[in-house]
Scaffold this motif. Structure first.
Motif, short mmCIF file in Angstrom:
data_model
loop_
_atom_site.label_atom_id
_atom_site.label_comp_id
_atom_site.label_asym_id
_atom_site.label_seq_id
_atom_site.Cartn_x
_atom_site.Cartn_y
_atom_site.Cartn_z
N ALA A 86 0.86 -1.19 0.00
CA ALA A 86 0.00 0.00 0.00
C ALA A 86 0.89 1.24 0.00
O ALA A 86 2.03 1.20 0.48
CB ALA A 86 -0.93 0.00 1.22
N ALA A 87 0.37 2.34 -0.54
CA ALA A 87 1.15 3.57 -0.56
C ALA A 87 0.22 4.77 -0.72
O ALA A 87 -0.80 4.70 -1.41
CB ALA A 87 2.17 3.56 -1.69
N ASP A 88 0.56 5.85 -0.05
CA ASP A 88 -0.08 7.14 -0.26
C ASP A 88 0.97 8.21 -0.04
O ASP A 88 2.16 7.90 0.03
CB ASP A 88 -1.29 7.32 0.66
CG ASP A 88 -0.95 7.15 2.14
OD1 ASP A 88 0.20 7.45 2.53
OD2 ASP A 88 -1.83 6.72 2.92
N SER A 89 0.57 9.46 0.05
CA SER A 89 1.55 10.54 0.17
C SER A 89 2.25 10.57 1.53
O SER A 89 3.24 11.27 1.70
CB SER A 89 0.86 11.88 -0.07
OG SER A 89 -0.18 12.09 0.89
N GLY A 90 1.75 9.79 2.48
CA GLY A 90 2.34 9.81 3.82
C GLY A 90 3.27 8.67 4.13
O GLY A 90 4.26 8.84 4.86
N SER A 91 2.99 7.48 3.59
CA SER A 91 3.81 6.31 3.91
C SER A 91 3.57 5.22 2.88
O SER A 91 2.66 5.29 2.06
CB SER A 91 3.49 5.78 5.32
OG SER A 91 2.16 5.31 5.37
N ALA A 92 4.42 4.20 2.96
CA ALA A 92 4.29 3.03 2.11
C ALA A 92 4.49 1.78 2.95
O ALA A 92 5.33 1.75 3.85
CB ALA A 92 5.31 3.07 0.97
N SER A 93 3.70 0.73 2.65
CA SER A 93 3.83 -0.53 3.36
C SER A 93 4.38 -1.59 2.41
O SER A 93 3.93 -1.71 1.27
CB SER A 93 2.47 -0.99 3.91
OG SER A 93 2.00 -0.08 4.89
N PHE A 94 5.35 -2.34 2.90
CA PHE A 94 6.02 -3.34 2.10
C PHE A 94 5.94 -4.70 2.78
O PHE A 94 5.89 -4.80 4.00
CB PHE A 94 7.51 -3.00 1.91
CG PHE A 94 7.75 -1.66 1.29
CD1 PHE A 94 7.86 -1.51 -0.08
CD2 PHE A 94 7.89 -0.53 2.09
CE1 PHE A 94 8.09 -0.27 -0.65
CE2 PHE A 94 8.13 0.72 1.53
CZ PHE A 94 8.23 0.85 0.15
N ASP A 95 5.96 -5.74 1.96
CA ASP A 95 6.13 -7.10 2.44
C ASP A 95 7.55 -7.52 2.07
O ASP A 95 7.87 -7.65 0.89
CB ASP A 95 5.10 -8.03 1.78
CG ASP A 95 5.13 -9.44 2.37
OD1 ASP A 95 6.24 -9.90 2.73
OD2 ASP A 95 4.08 -10.08 2.45
#
Length: 215
Positions: free
Chosen positions: A62-71
Motif C-alpha cells: 500500500a502507498a499514499d503521500s504519507g507512507s508506504a507498506s512493504f512485504d
C-alpha cells in the motif's frame, strides 16, 4: 604493480543484470504517491513500484503521500519519506547474492560504497575495488590523502591513489574496511576487485554467479 585489470573500457548497460539477495533486502523510500512509491533496494538506483508489484523480494502492499507498506521476506514494514529498513540474515546464516551475466558474460552488482549507491562490474583481474576520480568526488571521498601510485590502463599508466573504503555493500552483503584504488582517468565503470571478492565464496553455474560471505 598493486592493481591491474582489463575492463577499463567496458560500458555498463543498465537493465541487463540482476542482483538478488538471499535474505531480507534493504529498502529506502525516496518518493511517495497514491498507490506508488519510489524506492532504492539494496543501495541500487531508485525505481518506481506500484501496489502489488514485487522486485527483489520486496512487495509494495500500500502507498499514499504519507507512507508506504512493504512485504519483505514475509514481514510487513511501513516506511515514511526518507525512511529505510535494513534487512538481515537469519541467525547463523551467511549472506549471499546471485548475479546474472549479460550477453557478453560480464557480471554486474548493484550495491553501495560508503553508503552511496553504485553499480560495480565484477573483475577478478583487479586486485582491489577501483573507482574513477570522478566517482570519488561524487561521494565526497578525500582520495588524494591516500598513497599515490600508478596503474596500467588501456591509455597507459595513469595516477591512482590507494584508499580504504569504510563500507562496501553488494545485495545483502556488507563488508567493512576494504582496500581500494581511485584512478585518475581511463576507468569507465567501478570495479569490484579481489579485495572484496577474497572475502567471498564464489560459485558460477552457467550465467549465474553466487557470492557468499565468508567473513
Amino acid at each position: 604493480m598493486a592493481f591491474k585489470h582489463k575492463s577499463t573500457l567496458l560500458i555498463l548497460t543498465a537493465g541487463v543484470f540482476s542482483c538478488t539477495p538471499a535474505w531480507a533486502a534493504s529498502v529506502s523510500v525516496v518518493g511517495l504517491f497514491k498507490d506508488k512509491a519510489i524506492v532504492s533496494i539494496d543501495g541500487g538506483r531508485p525505481r518506481t513500484l506500484s501496489v502489488g508489484q514485487t522486485v527483489q523480494g520486496v512487495k509494495l502492499v500500500a502507498a499514499d503521500s504519507g507512507s508506504a507498506s512493504f512485504d519483505v521476506d514475509g514481514k510487513r514494514r511501513t516506511l515514511g519519506m526518507g525512511q529505510s529498513f535494513a534487512g538481515g540474515a537469519q541467525p547463523g546464516a551467511r549472506q549471499s547474492v546471485s548475479l546474472t551475466a549479460d550477453a557478453r558474460g560480464h557480471f554486474a552488482a548493484a550495491g553501495s560504497l560508503n553508503g552511496y549507491p553504485m553499480t560495480f562490474l565484477v573483475d577478478t583481474g583487479a586486485t582491489s575495488i577501483a573507482i574513477s576520480a570522478a566517482e570519488a568526488k561524487r561521494i565526497g571521498l578525500d582520495y588524494k590523502a591516500g598513497e599515490v601510485t600508478g596503474v596500467g590502463t588501456a591509455a597507459g599508466v595513469v595516477p591512482a591513489w590507494r584508499v580504504k573504503f569504510n563500507t562496501v555493500k553488494v545485495g545483502g552483503i556488507t563488508v567493512s574496511q576494504v582496500d581500494g584504488m581511485v584512478v585518475e582517468t581511463g576507468l569507465s565503470v567501478p570495479l569490484l576487485g579481489m579485495s572484496f571478492l577474497n572475502r567471498m565464496e564464489m560459485r558460477r553455474d552457467g550465467q549465474t554467479m553466487t557470492l557468499t560471505q565468508r567473513y
